[in-house]
Write an enzyme that holds these catalytic residues in place. Structure first.
Site, mmCIF file in Angstrom:
data_model
loop_
_atom_site.group_PDB
_atom_site.id
_atom_site.type_symbol
_atom_site.label_atom_id
_atom_site.label_comp_id
_atom_site.label_asym_id
_atom_site.label_seq_id
_atom_site.Cartn_x
_atom_site.Cartn_y
_atom_site.Cartn_z
ATOM 1 N N ASP A 104 0.802 -1.222 0.000
ATOM 2 C CA ASP A 104 0.000 0.000 0.000
ATOM 3 C C ASP A 104 0.835 1.273 0.000
ATOM 4 O O ASP A 104 1.995 1.295 0.408
ATOM 5 C CB ASP A 104 -0.961 0.018 1.194
ATOM 6 C CG ASP A 104 -0.237 -0.120 2.527
ATOM 7 O OD1 ASP A 104 0.749 -0.875 2.601
ATOM 8 O OD2 ASP A 104 -0.660 0.533 3.501
ATOM 9 N N GLU B 280 -0.632 -2.014 5.188
ATOM 10 C CA GLU B 280 0.230 -1.941 6.370
ATOM 11 C C GLU B 280 0.165 -0.580 7.036
ATOM 12 O O GLU B 280 0.252 -0.470 8.261
ATOM 13 C CB GLU B 280 1.674 -2.264 5.988
ATOM 14 C CG GLU B 280 2.642 -2.352 7.172
ATOM 15 C CD GLU B 280 3.168 -1.007 7.660
ATOM 16 O OE1 GLU B 280 3.437 -0.873 8.869
ATOM 17 O OE2 GLU B 280 3.274 -0.066 6.846
#
Length: 392
Positions: free
Chosen positions: A80, A138
């Site tokens: 991400d 995350e």
């Protein structure tokens, strides 16, 4: 084997380079990594690797089956990006306004795909299996725990997990390991103080939440300085403070939001209890009321000492003994790799990418930038630790 990994890295470097740039130009937020997930799946499928898609929404898992029976090791990368508008000026700048890879996750994902390419070529020499975990979210929500709940550590059962992070405060060519606690739990607290609004000229007729808020903020720092053992790391930071809308009206409410960083669950429990105790005493003594919320985001990242040994030895094979060192102190940053460390023996590593440690590369910064060549040490270290764990 080191020479073989060098040759394989050189063979696939251009491909990994292109993948990193493609991901960087098309950053996606947590649990929205749809195109990144498709790219990862496609590259794994081209290699003939068994792929499981849509794990925890956008996660991808690849499975390389070795030529001999044995254990299963997992390697993890996060996919991400962050809600930051990129200000760098180079050819692969983000095409998605307001979103950028400002923490190196594009490099983590590309590096793990490089590991897949290398290990897939020598799979017949492996004693066991390699799971390749491409994880969403995350940065904020945390995609590790949802992936674990959906069985990423099962079928086949994972015996160890390794992961790494490109790190802007460590010199390129260097690798940092840590035995035991490596990163903190990044918990979140919210305090709402409910007073009684009124005219600023007659404050005695109101219950002003602003001075109460100030007392709370000051008092919380004494938890760190006077209630906690000074040899035990604890951070309490008040980062979002708000009350009122104009200059001449006492507000009804005041808001304090912040973060608590700890390296063990005992201190975590203590901090949560102590914060509310302080808030309750101060607020109620002033005739106000309060709401308190404490969100436990990720646990502390505590490396298994035996797995840290395995990872340290692997890193030394890649960059040399003189370039691998033990972190003197843990980082008070958070990392949801910690959820894996709670389930199976695991270890995490920092791979340096700063040309000058006196001027570190700042993560989560709009001008965050690093050189592609630093993926080499991350990818080769992860490949080497997988080989060592399975074959030794």
């Amino acid at each position: 084997m080191n020479q073989k990994l060098n040759d394989l890295w050189e063979k696939y470097y251009k491909k990994v380079y292109d993948i990193r740039h493609q991901i960087h130009m098309n950053p996606e937020l947590g649990f929205e990594e749809y195109e990144t997930s498709k790219l990862v799946s496609s590259e794994l499928e081209k290699l003939g690797i068994e792929v499981t898609k849509n794990v925890a929404k956008t996660g991808v898992v690849g499975l390389i089956k070795g030529g001999y029976p044995g254990k299963t090791v997992a390697l993890r990368a996060d996919m991400d990006a962050l809600r930051i508008n990129e200000e760098g000026d180079y050819e692969f700048k983000s095409k998605n306004p307001g979103v950028m890879h400002a923490c190196g996750h594009d490099g983590h994902t590309a590096s793990l795909l490089g590991v897949a390419m290398m290990l897939n070529e020598i799979k017949d020499e492996l004693h066991g299996n390699v799971k390749l975990i491409f994880q969403p979210a995350e940065e904020v929500e945390g995609g590790a725990l949802p992936m674990i709940k959906e069985g990423v550590l099962e079928n086949p059962k994972v015996d160890a997990v390794f992961g790494g992070h490109l790190w802007g405060s460590i010199e390129e060519g260097k690798v940092a390991v840590k035995h035991g606690a490596m990163m903190a739990s990044p918990d979140i607290f919210t305090i709402k103080i409910h007073g009684k609004g009124g005219h600023a000229g007659v404050p005695h007729a109101s219950v002003d939440p602003v001075p109460i808020m100030a007392q709370v903020i000051t008092a919380l720092q004494t938890i760190v300085s006077r209630k906690n053992d000074p040899t035990n790391p604890l951070v309490i930071s008040c980062c979002n403070v708000h009350s009122g809308e104009c200059h001449n009206a006492i507000p009804t409410e005041a808001l304090i939001q912040g973060t608590v960083r700890t390296l063990n669950n005992e201190t975590r429990d203590f901090a949560e209890e102590a914060i509310e105790k302080f808030v309750k005493g101060i607020v109620e003594s002033q005739g106000a009321s309060y709401e308190f919320e404490f969100i436990r985001q990720f646990p502390p990242l505590v490396n298994d000492k035996n797995m840290a040994d395995v990872l340290e030895k692997a890193a030394k094979k890649i960059v040399g003994d003189e370039n691998v060192f033990e972190l003197a102190t843990p980082s008070m940053g958070g990392e949801d790799f910690a959820f894996y460390t709670e389930e199976v023996p695991s270890s995490f590593v920092f791979v340096g990418m700063a040309k000058d440690v006196e001027n570190p590369i700042l993560h989560h910064n709009a001008k965050f930038a690093w050189e592609d060549k630093n993926m080499k040490n991350l990818a080769k270290t992860l490949a080497q630790v997988a080989i060592d764990f399975l074959n030794n």
